[in-house]
Design a protein around this motif. Structure first.
Motif, PDB file in Angstrom:
ATOM      1  N   THR A 194       2.290   2.809  -6.121  1.00 19.11           N
ATOM      2  CA  THR A 194       0.878   3.157  -5.953  1.00 19.11           C
ATOM      3  C   THR A 194       0.680   4.592  -5.486  1.00 19.11           C
ATOM      4  N   VAL A 214       0.837  -1.196   0.000  1.00 16.33           N
ATOM      5  CA  VAL A 214       0.000   0.000   0.000  1.00 16.33           C
ATOM      6  C   VAL A 214       0.871   1.244   0.000  1.00 16.33           C
ATOM      7  N   TYR A 264      -0.099   5.760  -2.647  1.00 12.38           N
ATOM      8  CA  TYR A 264      -1.339   5.822  -1.867  1.00 12.38           C
ATOM      9  C   TYR A 264      -1.339   7.013  -0.918  1.00 12.38           C
TER      10      TYR A 264
END
Length: 61
Positions: A25, A20, A27
């Motif tokens: 990503t 994550v 995030y």
């Protein structure tokens, strides 16, 4: 590709915690940008509301 990640696995899902937060990503960067933009929109709406009604929170003195 699944075996190349050396993160501690999460027992509740088949994804690791590090997946994550990796650079692919983004995030946390996306979350912070969204939070900042929503805060600016809320502040802008409060300023417009104060300009129109003269109250910070209409209906509450």
């Amino acid at each position: 590709m699944l075996g190349t990640n050396r993160c501690i696995s999460n027992n509740r899902s088949n994804h690791s915690r590090c997946c994550v937060m990796n650079k692919e990503t983004n995030y946390w960067k996306t979350a912070e940008q969204m939070n900042g933009r929503l805060a600016m929109m809320g502040f802008f709406a409060a300023v417009i509301n104060y300009g129109i009604t003269g109250w910070i929170i209409p209906g509450i003195v």
